[in-house]
Design a protein around this motif. Sequence first.
Motif, PDB file in Angstrom:
ATOM      1  N   VAL A 140       0.831  -1.194   0.000  1.00  0.00           N
ATOM      2  CA  VAL A 140       0.000   0.000   0.000  1.00  0.00           C
ATOM      3  C   VAL A 140       0.867   1.246   0.000  1.00  0.00           C
ATOM      4  N   PHE A 141       0.457   2.236  -0.761  1.00  0.00           N
ATOM      5  CA  PHE A 141       1.017   3.583  -0.665  1.00  0.00           C
ATOM      6  C   PHE A 141       0.185   4.298   0.403  1.00  0.00           C
ATOM      7  N   HIS A 142       0.766   4.471   1.589  1.00  0.00           N
ATOM      8  CA  HIS A 142      -0.007   4.996   2.708  1.00  0.00           C
ATOM      9  C   HIS A 142      -0.040   6.519   2.669  1.00  0.00           C
ATOM     10  N   CYS A 143      -1.055   7.078   3.317  1.00  0.00           N
ATOM     11  CA  CYS A 143      -1.226   8.538   3.428  1.00  0.00           C
ATOM     12  C   CYS A 143      -0.977   9.204   2.073  1.00  0.00           C
ATOM     13  N   PHE A 144      -1.724   8.772   1.083  1.00  0.00           N
ATOM     14  CA  PHE A 144      -1.446   9.173  -0.289  1.00  0.00           C
ATOM     15  C   PHE A 144      -1.722  10.654  -0.498  1.00  0.00           C
ATOM     16  N   THR A 145      -0.704  11.372  -1.009  1.00  0.00           N
ATOM     17  CA  THR A 145      -0.839  12.801  -1.298  1.00  0.00           C
ATOM     18  C   THR A 145      -0.297  13.156  -2.679  1.00  0.00           C
ATOM     19  N   GLU A 146       0.009  12.159  -3.478  1.00  0.00           N
ATOM     20  CA  GLU A 146       0.578  12.412  -4.798  1.00  0.00           C
ATOM     21  C   GLU A 146      -0.533  12.649  -5.818  1.00  0.00           C
ATOM     22  N   THR A 147      -0.152  12.774  -7.087  1.00  0.00           N
ATOM     23  CA  THR A 147      -1.100  13.081  -8.148  1.00  0.00           C
ATOM     24  C   THR A 147      -1.895  11.846  -8.565  1.00  0.00           C
ATOM     25  N   ALA A 148      -2.925  12.103  -9.354  1.00  0.00           N
ATOM     26  CA  ALA A 148      -3.701  11.004  -9.902  1.00  0.00           C
ATOM     27  C   ALA A 148      -2.845  10.116 -10.795  1.00  0.00           C
TER      28      ALA A 148
END
Length: 269
Positions: A162-170
């Motif tokens: 999992v990519f946690h605490c996701f804040t990157e782009t779509a």
Amino acid sequence: MFTDSHCHLTFPELASDLPAIRAAMQAARVTRALCISTSMEEFPAVQALAAAHDGFWATVGVHPDNEGVREPSARELAQAAALPKVVAIGETGLDYYQMQERKGGRGIADLTWQRERFRTHIRAARQARVPLVIHTRAAASDTLAILREEGEDGGTGSASGVFHCFTETAAVARAALDLGFYISLSGIVTFKNAAGVHEVARLAPEDRLLIETDSPYLAPAPYRGKTNSPAYVPYVAARIAELRGVSVERVAGFTSANFTRLFLQAREA
């Protein structure tokens, strides 16, 4: 009903108040939580916490921006992942933002150690056949590139995670999904100015989405700026439900099912 897929209950802000935290979780119908390791020095306390309580699980790993801590080998991480209630390797990944802040804006050429640590964790997850919990900040391109170089392409033998605490782009979300990873959203999704995270909340497939608090950090609205707690993860689910046009019960159901499939079924396999 709700599952917090990422929290730090051994951190000082929360460790001394565990009975109250568990009572608040019960009242909020938060039945499970994944307790995250950020160093090998911290890991025994994280694993012991998970082993002592129903509904808690643990990870083993070294946070990407932790300096001056013991560096485990892939074998050591894989062995720790076999202990009771340990279900993943991490949190691991790359964090160029924090390191640049500490170093006064200097470049990232001196962060080879961080990238090698990440590779070690990827190899450990493959050895142990458990998922990765990935932290990436200001480093999405390198994070994805290293995963691909290490064979994490979603095929047979890949660790996933999992990519946690996701804040990157779509676009980064789509790339992570293409590699077989899940996306986890935190209290940031409740922030009015988090348009990019709102977009990801809408586009992520139902069977690849998790929710988390990352407590004691990033408390959701209406508690923004306060100490976060796993009891607040329903606010994350409620905002995702609003963005997707579904009921909060539906979000609670599919995110909890995804947690079971990613972490617990992998541990039992």
